[in-house]
Design an enzyme around this catalytic site. Structure first.
Site, PDB file in Angstrom:
ATOM      1  CD  GLU A   1      -2.804  -1.298   2.389  1.00  0.00           C
ATOM      2  OE1 GLU A   1      -4.010  -1.483   2.232  1.00  0.00           O
ATOM      3  OE2 GLU A   1      -2.272  -1.232   3.511  1.00  0.00           O
TER       4      GLU A   1
HETATM    5  C1  ACM Z   1      -1.854  -5.508   4.095  1.00  0.00           C
HETATM    6  O1  ACM Z   1      -2.919  -6.014   4.525  1.00  0.00           O
HETATM    7  N1  ACM Z   1      -1.801  -4.228   3.825  1.00  0.00           N
HETATM    8  C2  ACM Z   1      -0.665  -6.314   3.882  1.00  0.00           C
END
Ligand code: ACM
Length: 527
Positions: free
Chosen positions: A338
């Site tokens: 992310e």
């Molecule tokens: C994640 O759940 N951002 C690895």
């Protein structure tokens, strides 16, 4: 919920005890004492079971025989004695004297037992657990523990008999990596809370604890060369609570406790995103030289280390060096998920350098599967947390040698709600009831991934909504044992109907261990 059940149980027991003697038997003969638990009624399901012969009974004269000359094997014997003494009330002395009776832990055995396998053989004379390593003995001890009545978990003396069914279990894991992750960044958990979770994981032959040590909301490990990371970056958490961090001695204690349960700790320093706590601690890490405020919400994807800045790599090098020094295990997880505030080119550039730094400090890189969008270093491991199972980039990396840990969010994420009534957790990957969590095959989950690219499985527990030990247990149980079984048991043993019956039998054990679990309607609980 469950909390109400124990008092009711106690009330019934008290009522029964208050009945005049003989009342219980007045309606007919006393029911036969239940037989010992069949050898295959454990989690994870053993690879091979050959029942036969009369049971072994642990009694007042039982000794625990450990091999002379192996401190590690002796420690497994002490651990077993520590488990059995309070509830059985038997002294169970450890001895290195050879003998054909008692509980016999023995080192050695066929090569097929590998690094973690064991063979347990029970007969009226003895229970022998044989393995090539102390880890194998430790896993065999967990099987022995589950073969005994649930009340063995009580910490006060209980009535016997303490019988182990006759026959042989020969058991080896399907995968080398069987992990659980705890996010100590969104909410901080004490050393004692982490140790308790480690103890629970050991029962299911989990061999890796991945600690998500840093995120936007908190930096949880002391770094001597950048002290404000912990003192400032660790000073709060989701919801604005006081947060906290581990000193290096705290962390060593977690690593030591895990090692004594044959579990490796994988530390994660998430970067280049999920770094607000670091950026808030040091203005010089920010491209504009201005530290943002600490963050206590639950948004993701808004922070990034400054990729063009050379200071960033001094920081990464210092942090990785200090974390590597604390890490006896081979892996260091660098996150990489992310990173929405990091451009694609910057991401690739950053990951190339970060991976090089990890290698320079002697560790193997693990990253969330987005690292397959950069250039994974040779030997790197990608942790898959998608939901589609059709990510071509991940499959291609796997075909090119990147090994995978599978944590599909809609199966293995312990922070997903069980159903719409679950008071904790999130639901962005859907509801994950017990069957959903168990009923998939890690070896065939992602299209186009060769089976041998799969290193194992992991059950991550993110803690945006998880604030204390009871919450950890409520989200982990009963799903965690299912992921553990997928990691250990052969694919041929996979069977939901059989599994849910074995799972139901774990309920009384958890009650005695004080584990606050979700009484899923999918499981035929027996009490
Ligand atoms: C994640 O759940 N951002 C690895």
């Amino acid at each position: 919920m469950r909390r109400l059940r124990l008092p009711i149980l106690l009330l019934c027991t008290a009522l029964l005890a208050s009945l005049p003697q003989g009342t219980a038997a007045a309606d007919g003969p006393a029911p036969p004492a239940a037989g010992p638990r069949p050898l295959d009624q454990v989690i994870p399901a053993p690879a091979s079971v050959r029942p036969g012969g009369d049971p072994y009974t642990i009694g007042g004269r039982t000794v625990i025989r450990v091999p002379a000359g192996s401190a590690e094997a002796r420690r497994v014997g002490s651990y077993l004695a520590g488990l059995l003494r309070p509830s059985t009330g038997h002294p169970l002395p450890l001895t290195t004297r050879p003998g054909a009776d008692g509980i016999r832990l023995r080192l050695g055995g066929p090569e097929e037992l590998g690094e973690e396998g064991y063979r347990l053989h029970a007969s009226p004379r003895s229970v022998e657990i044989r393995a090539r390593t102390a880890s194998g003995l430790f896993h065999g001890v967990q099987t022995l523990r589950q073969l005994l009545p649930a009340r063995v978990e009580a910490r006060r003396k209980q009535p016997g008999p303490w019988r182990v069914a006759g026959g042989t279990v020969t058991d080896v894991p399907r995968y080398a990596y069987r992990g659980a992750m705890l996010d100590v960044a969104r909410h901080f958990f004490t050393v004692e809370q982490v140790k308790r979770y480690i103890d629970q994981l050991a029962l299911y032959k989990i061999n890796t604890l991945h600690l998500h040590l840093t995120d936007d909301q908190g930096w949880r490990i002391a770094i001597d060369s950048w002290p404000r990371l912990a003192t400032h970056g660790g000073s709060t958490e989701v919801g604005g609570g006081p947060g906290g961090h581990y000193t290096k001695d705290d962390y060593r204690e977690i690593v030591r406790h895990a090692a004594a349960r044959h579990m490796t700790v994988v530390p994660e320093i998430d970067m280049p995103g999920h770094t607000n706590a670091a950026l808030a601690s040091y203005p010089e890490l920010n491209c504009d030289g201005v530290a943002p405020p600490l963050y206590t919400g639950i948004e993701v994807g808004f922070s990034s280390l400054c990729v063009p800045l050379e200071t960033t790599y001094d920081f990464v090098d210092d942090v990785v060096r200090e974390i590597a020094e604390l890490t006896p295990g081979p892996y260091l997880h660098i996150g990489g998920d992310e990173a929405h505030r990091t451009g694609e080119e910057d991401y690739a550039r950053f990951m190339e350098r970060a991976q090089r730094i990890v290698a320079e400090h002697g560790k193997t890189v693990v990253g969330w599967h987005q690292i397959t969008g950069a250039e994974p270093a040779e030997g790197a491991i990608a942790q898959y947390w998608g939901t589609a199972g059709r990510e071509e980039g991940v499959a291609e990396a796997a075909r090119n040698g990147t090994r995978l840990i599978l944590s599909p969010a809609d199966r293995a994420y312990l922070d997903m709600k069980y159903d719409e009534t679950t008071p904790l957790g999130l639901s962005w990957a859907g509801h994950v009831e017990v069957r959903q969590s168990y009923d998939w095959d890690p070896g065939a989950h992602i299209e186009g991934v060769p089976g041998d690219a799969v290193l194992g499985v992991e059950a991550p527990l993110w803690t945006e909504t998880v604030e204390n030990g009871d919450h950890i247990e409520f989200m982990a149980f009963p799903r965690l044992p299912g992921i553990a079984e997928l990691g250990w048991s052969p694919a041929s043993a996979h069977d939901w109907e059989d599994y849910r019956t074995r799972l139901a039998a774990q309920g009384p054990r958890w009650e005695l261990m004080g584990i606050d679990y979700w009484r899923s309607p999918q499981v035929p609980w027996t009490d």
